[in-house]
Design an enzyme around this catalytic site. Structure first.
Site, PDB file in Angstrom:
ATOM      1  N   ASP A 201      50.556  35.231  42.608  1.00  0.00           N
ATOM      2  CA  ASP A 201      50.647  35.490  41.274  1.00  0.00           C
ATOM      3  C   ASP A 201      49.968  34.928  40.389  1.00  0.00           C
ATOM      4  O   ASP A 201      50.582  34.192  39.215  1.00  0.00           O
ATOM      5  CB  ASP A 201      51.413  36.518  40.290  1.00  0.00           C
ATOM      6  N   HIS A 202      48.242  34.422  40.144  1.00  0.00           N
ATOM      7  CA  HIS A 202      48.245  33.603  39.739  1.00  0.00           C
ATOM      8  C   HIS A 202      48.103  33.679  38.203  1.00  0.00           C
ATOM      9  O   HIS A 202      47.831  32.932  37.710  1.00  0.00           O
ATOM     10  CB  HIS A 202      46.723  33.680  39.734  1.00  0.00           C
ATOM     11  N   LYS A 206      49.278  30.796  34.990  1.00  0.00           N
ATOM     12  CA  LYS A 206      48.416  30.946  33.524  1.00  0.00           C
ATOM     13  C   LYS A 206      49.916  29.511  32.223  1.00  0.00           C
ATOM     14  O   LYS A 206      50.927  30.377  32.098  1.00  0.00           O
ATOM     15  CB  LYS A 206      47.918  32.054  33.030  1.00  0.00           C
ATOM     16  N   HIS A 264      49.597  42.064  38.368  1.00  0.00           N
ATOM     17  CA  HIS A 264      48.961  40.770  37.005  1.00  0.00           C
ATOM     18  C   HIS A 264      49.703  41.602  35.814  1.00  0.00           C
ATOM     19  O   HIS A 264      50.197  41.310  35.058  1.00  0.00           O
ATOM     20  CB  HIS A 264      47.381  40.456  37.057  1.00  0.00           C
TER      21      HIS A 264
END
Ligand SMILES: NC(=O)c1ccc[n+]([C@@H]2O[C@H](COP(=O)([O-])OP(=O)(O)OC[C@H]3O[C@@H](n4cnc5c(N)ncnc54)[C@H](OP(=O)(O)O)[C@@H]3O)[C@@H](O)[C@H]2O)c1
Lengths: 514, 348
Positions: A201-202, A206, A264
Site C-alpha cells: 500500500d504505497h 510515504k 489507502h
C-alpha cells in the site's frame, strides 16, 4: 558445517544500523513492461542504489510477454528514469545498475518461461552469491495472481534453501470484496507463508504516513489531547484532478470506495486512531491497526444512506480545460453506476474515539491534487476571547501526505496593534525545506523493507479482511439493496456534490478547503 | 602558506554576525533557510579553514544546519578575532526553491578557551542540538560552558597523534558528561561496511553455528591506518567476548570465553584503510577484499560445502560520506564504547 547447536542471535549484528540491511537477492518483476515498472519500481530500485541501500549484487529480472532484448529494455528504462527518478539519472550509477537489469520474455501461463527463469536465478545465485534470496513483485492485475503463483510453486521458485528467503509483493487491488480477497489470500497462502507475503500500500511508504506514529508517540504534546475529550472531529481528504484516463475498464469494476478507501484511506485512518503499540515490530504495529479497523462502525443499509455519499463527476473544467463527464470517458458505460467520489462519516467505536466523527472523502476531477488529514480540536470555552470575537476558529493540526509533505498547526494569535484583534496563524513544517533534501519515494522504502524482511508497512491478511468487511456493508447497501441511495453528481473541477456538504452541515461542520 | 580567506564569505564584525545573516534572508529571491542542528567544526589555526568550508558546503546538502567553523590559534602572540558569514544553497528539486544553510567562520587568535567558547555559544542557533566536530587531538580541559551544551562529539581517531592519551581524554569526557554526549568516531564509521559484511555473512545459520570456533583473523591495513585495524579487531573482541592476552606490533592474541585462542595478524599494505579481512576457523574461512576504488567488497566463504562468492557494498570512505553516515539520527554507540574498552588494551 552443521547448524545443530546454533546460537540464534548473531552477536555481530548488534547496533550496526537503524536502516534495513537487506541481504543480496534477486528481484523478479512480473508485468515488467507495464506502466508501474517504468514509472515507479525501477526508478525506486535505481534510487536505492544511488543511496547505497540496494545490495551490490542484486539482479533485477523483468518478466513480461512482448518480445524485447535486454538492451532495448534497458534503454527504455533509462529513458523513463530521466522522467521519473527523483534524483535524475547519473551515467556511472546507471551503467552499473542497468548491467544487472534483464528482460525475461514469457507468457505468464507458459511453464517453460518459469523453468528458464529458475535456471537464470540459479545462475545469478552462483555468480553473485545471492544465495537463493528472491523477491517476486506481482505488478499485474489480481486475475493473474493465481496463474503466476501456481507456476512459481510448480517450479519450486517459492522454496528456499537453508538461510535464504523467497517473498512475494502483491499490488492492489487486493480483491474486489471480502470474499474475493479471502480467495486471493488463500491462493497466495498455498504458495507463500503470510510472513513472506507483502501486500503493498504505497501510502504507507510515504514519509508523512510514517511520521504519523512519530508525531503521536515521540512527542508528549499531542498524545494527551488525542482523544474524544479534546478532538472535535477528523477529516481525511484525498483529492485528485485527474479523471480515469486510460483506466476506464479497471475503474468501472472498482470505483472510488474500493480503489482508495479499502486500502489507502483505511490505513491512514488506522495510523491516526490506533493505540500505541507495545513495540515497533511489524506485528505489534499491525495488531493495533487491526483493532481500529475492527472497531469501525458497520452500517445498516439505512445508515449507509445517511452516512455515505457517492457521486459521479459531470462535465466541467479542470485547470482551465473543459473535461467530459465520467459516463462519456473512454471505455466507461454511458449508464455507469460507478462512483468517482465518495464521502462518509465513520466512527471508531472504542473508548478513545467515542463519538468523534471521522469524515473521509475521496474524489477524482477535484480542483487540485492533495491528500491530507485535518484534526480539529474542540473550541475553547465561550468566555474571554471566544466570547468577544465570534467565530474564533478551532486549532487544526493538518498532516499533508501529498504533495508538499508536511505538518501545519493553526493557532490563534493577537494581531499587532493597540486593538485586540485575534487572527489564526499557521505554523508550517515542510519536509523538503526543513530537511534540506527530498523524501525518498514511497516505493523505495517499501521495496527496501520487503528485501530486508520488515513487513511493518505492509497490510496483513487480517487487516485486509477487516477492511473489506467495513467496505462491503457500504457496497452492499449500494448494489444489493432494492432501494439504493441516489448517485449524486458534481461538476468536474468542483469540490464534490452538495450532498457531501450537507453530510457535514447536518453536524454543524464544513469541509476544509484545500 | 599565507592564509587565504577567499572562500569564507563576507567578512563581518563579530557583533554583526546575526544582523548580516538576517539580511541574507531578506532578499526577494526564492530561498529558504533550513536548520536542523548546529555543527561546530573545531580546527587548529587557519590551515584547514578552506578545506573545512568545502566539506561543510557538501555536508549541508544532506543535513541542513548552522555551521560554525572555528579556527583556534591560542598561542598567537596578539589577541584578535575575525568573522565571516556565508550561505550554502542548493536546489533540491527541479523548479523548487533553493534550500540554504548558514556558515559562520570564526578565527580566534591568542584567546583563552573560555573566551573562544563564548564566541561560539553566542552564535549557536537556539534550541537545536549541538554537534561538535573536534579535529585533531582532544583537549585536556573541557570545563568551558560550550562543552556543557554539546550533544554529540565527532572525532576521527585516525587523526590522533597520541592515541593512548586521546583515548584517556575521551574516557575523561565520558566520565565527566556520561551518556549526555554521544561520541561519533569517523574512524569507527570507516569500518562500518566491513562490519556489516561480516555480520551479514553470519546471518547464514550454518556459519553462525561456527562463530565460536574462530581461531584467526587477518587484517590488511594501510600504513597510516593501523588504528582503524585495531578498532576492527576491538569490535570482534567486544562482540565475541574475547579477552586480549598478548599484544605485539603486528599481531594480537585473544582468549575466547570457551577457552579457545585467537590470533589476529595485522599486515601493512598500501591501498584503502582496510583492504582485506579474513576470518578463519577449522570449519570455514571468510575473506573480504576491496580493490582500490571499487564500490564493492568481494567476499569468499570457503567451507565443506564449497566456496561461495558474494558482494557487499563497500561504502565511501571520504569524510563527507563518513560524516553523513554518522549523523544519521538514532545511531547508538553502545557497541563503539564496548569496542573502545577493548581498544584500550590493544594500545599497550
Ligand atoms: N500504474 C500504476 O500507477 C499503478 C498504481 C497502483 C497499482 N497498480 C497495479 O499494478 C498492477 C500493474 O499495473 P500497470 O499499470 O503496470 O499495468 P499495465 O501497464 O497494464 O502492465 C501489465 C503488464 O503485465 C504484462 N502482462 C499482462 N498479461 C500478461 C501475460 N499473459 N503474460 C505475460 N505478461 C503479461 C504486460 O506485458 P506486455 O506489455 O508485454 O503484454 C505488462 O508488462 C495492476 O494490478 C495495477 O492495478 C498500478
Amino acid at each position: 558445517m552443521n547448524a545443530t547447536s546454533s546460537p540464534t542471535i548473531n552477536p555481530l549484528k548488534e547496533g550496526l544500523s537503524n536502516r534495513p540491511l537487506p541481504r543480496p537477492c534477486n528481484v523478479v518483476i512480473f508485468g515488467a513492461s507495464g506502466d508501474l515498472t517504468y514509472r515507479k519500481l525501477v526508478p525506486a530500485l535505481y534510487n536505492l542504489q544511488v543511496d547505497g541501500d540496494l545490495p551490490a549484487t542484486t539482479n533485477i529480472i523483468g518478466f513480461a510477454r512482448r518480445p524485447k532484448s535486454d538492451d532495448v529494455f534497458r534503454a527504455e528504462l533509462g529513458e523513463a528514469l530521466g522522467k521519473f527518478s527523483r534524483s535524475g539519472r547519473a551515467d556511472e550509477v546507471w551503467t552499473d545498475f542497468s548491467g544487472r537489469v534483464h528482460y525475461h520474455q514469457s507468457e505468464f501461463s507458459n511453464g517453460e518461461g518459469y523453468k528458464s527463469l529458475a535456471e537464470k536465478l540459479d545462475r545469478f545465485d552462483a555468480e553473485n552469491g545471492t544465495a537463493g534470496n528472491r523477491l517476486f513483485y506481482l505488478s499485474v492485475g489480481p486475475n493473474e495472481f493465481e496463474g503466476i503463483l501456481g507456476k512459481l510453486a510448480e517450479h519450486g521458485l517459492n522454496k528456499t534453501k537453508d538461510g535464504s528467503w523467497a517473498r512475494v509483493i502483491v499490488e492492489k487491488p487486493f480483491g474486489h470484496d471480502r470474499s474475493s480477497a479471502h480467495d486471493l489470500n488463500e491462493k497466495v497462502s498455498h504458495v507463500f507463508a503470510e510472513e513472506d507475503t507483502y501486500r503493498i500500500d504505497h501510502y504507507l511508504g510515504k514519509e508523512t504516513a510514517q511520521n504519523i506514529m512519530v508525531l503521536r508517540f515521540a512527542n508528549s504534546i499531542f498524545e494527551p489531547l488525542w482523544n474524544h475529550r479534546y478532538i472535535d472531529h477528523i477529516q481525511i481528504t484525498a483529492a485528485e484532478p485527474m479523471g480515469v484516463e486510460a483506466r476506464g475498464p479497471y475503474y468501472e469494476s472498482s470505483g472510488a470506495l474500493r480503489d482508495m478507501c479499502q486500502n489507502h484511506l483505511t490505513q491512514i485512518l488506522c495510523l491516526i486512531a490506533m493505540e500505541p503499540p507495545t513495540d515497533l515490530s511489524a506485528d505489534s504495529v499491525r495488531d493495533e491497526k487491526l483493532k481500529v479497523v475492527r472497531a469501525l462502525r458497520k452500517y445498516t443499509p439505512e445508515e449507509v444512506a445517511s452516512n455515505v455519499v457517492r457521486a459521479q463527476y459531470g462535465v466541467g473544467a479542470v485547470s482551465g480545460k473543459e473535461v467530459p463527464a465520467y459516463r462519456s470517458e473512454d471505455r466507461v458505460s454511458p449508464t455507469s453506476e460507478t462512483e468517482t467520489y465518495v464521502a462518509f462519516r465513520a466512527f471508531v467505536d472504542n473508548w478513545r474515539w467515542d463519538g468523534v466523527p471521522f469524515y473521509v472523502r475521496v474524489g477524482k476531477r477535484m480542483p487540485k491534487h492533495g491528500t491530507e488529514i485535518a484534526i480539529y480540536l474542540k473550541d475553547t470555552p465561550g468566555v474571554l476571547f471566544n466570547a468577544q470575537q465570534a467565530g474564533l476558529g478551532p486549532n487544526v493540526l493538518v498532516i499533508r501526505i501529498q504533495p508538499d509533505e508536511g505538518i501545519s498547526l493553526r493557532i490563534q494569535s493577537k494581531r499587532p496593534g493597540a486593538q485586540l484583534a485575534i487572527e489564526p496563524v499557521k505554523m508550517d513544517f515542510h519536509y523538503n525545506t526543513s530537511f534540506g533534501k527530498p523524501s525518498p519515494e514511497a516505493y523505495e522504502r517499501l521495496l527496501l523493507d520487503a528485501m530486508a524482511g520488515d513487513a511493518t508497512l505492509f497490510a496483513r491478511r487480517d487487516e485486509v479482511d477487516a477492511a473489506w468487511t467495513f467496505i462491503d456493508c457500504i457496497e452492499d447497501a449500494w448494489h444489493k439493496n432494492p432501494n439504493p441511495p441516489v448517485m449524486a453528481s458534481y461538476p468536474a473541477g468542483s469540490w464534490g456534490p452538495k450532498e457531501a456538504d450537507d453530510l457535514l452541515a447536518a453536524d454543524g461542520r464544513t469541509w476544509r478547503r484545500l | 602558506m599565507a592564509f587565504d580567506p577567499s572562500n569564507l564569505g563576507l567578512q563581518v564584525e563579530l557583533n554583526q554576525i546575526s544582523s548580516t545573516l538576517h539580511a541574507l534572508w531578506e532578499t526577494p529571491e526564492q530561498r529558504t533557510r533550513a536548520c536542523l542542528l548546529n555543527l561546530v567544526v573545531y580546527c587548529q589555526g587557519t590551515q584547514q579553514l578552506a578545506a573545512n568550508t568545502e566539506l561543510i558546503s557538501k555536508f549541508v546538502r544532506n543535513h541542513a544546519c548552522r555551521a560554525i567553523l572555528l579556527g583556534d590559534s591560542p598561542a598567537a602572540p596578539v589577541q584578535k578575532t575575525s568573522a565571516w558569514v556565508q550561505a550554502h544553497c542548493h536546489i533540491n528539486k527541479a523548479g523548487a526553491h533553493e534550500i540554504c544553510s548558514e556558515q559562520i567562520t570564526l578565527l580566534a587568535e591568542g584567546l583563552a578557551p573560555a573566551t573562544v567558547a563564548n564566541m561560539v555559544m553566542a552564535n549557536l542557533d537556539y534550541d537545536l542540538p549541538l554537534n561538535l566536530w573536534w579535529q585533531g587531538d582532544l583537549p585536556k580541559n573541557t570545563d568551558s560552558p560550550l562543552w556543557q551544551r554539546v550533544d554529540r562529539l565527532i572525532i576521527d581517531s585516525l587523526d590522533w597523534k597520541n592515541p593512548r592519551q586521546d583515548l584517556q581524554r575521551l574516557s575523561a569526557i565520558r566520565s565527566q558528561f556520561g551518556s549526555r554526549i554521544a561520541t561519533a568516531d569517523l574512524n569507527w564509521t570507516r569500518t562500518l561496511n566491513l562490519r556489516q559484511a561480516v555480520a551479514l555473512s553470519f546471518d547464514n545459520l550454518a556459519l553462525l553455528a561456527e562463530i565460536g570456533t574462530i581461531n584467526s583473523l587477518e587484517i590488511c591495513h594501510a600504513p597510516e591506518s593501523k588504528l582503524t585495524a585495531l578498532l576492527l579487531a576491538s569490535w570482534f573482541a567486544a562482540q565475541l567476548s574475547w579477552v586480549p592476552t598478548q599484544v605485539n606490533p603486528t599481531s594480537l592474541h585473544f582468549r575466547a570465553s570457551n577457552g579457545g585462542n585467537i590470533k589476529c595478524k595485522l599486515l601493512e599494505t598500501a591501498g584503502d584503510a582496510i583492504s582485506s579481512l579474513s576470518v578463519n576457523s577449522d570449519a570455514f574461512s571468510l575473506s573480504l577484499q576491496r580493490e582500490t576504488g571499487s564500490c564493492l567488497l568481494h567476499s569468499t566463504l570457503k567451507s565443506a560445502e564449497g566456496p561461495v562468492q558474494s558482494h557487499f557494498p563497500a561504502g565511501n570512505s571520504d569524510l563527507i560520506s563518513l560524516l553523513t553516515e554518522e549523523m544519521m539520527p538514532g545511531t547508538r554507540h553502545r557497541v563503539y564504547l564496548k569496542a573502545l574498552n577493548s581498544l584500550d588494551h590493544l594500545l599497550a
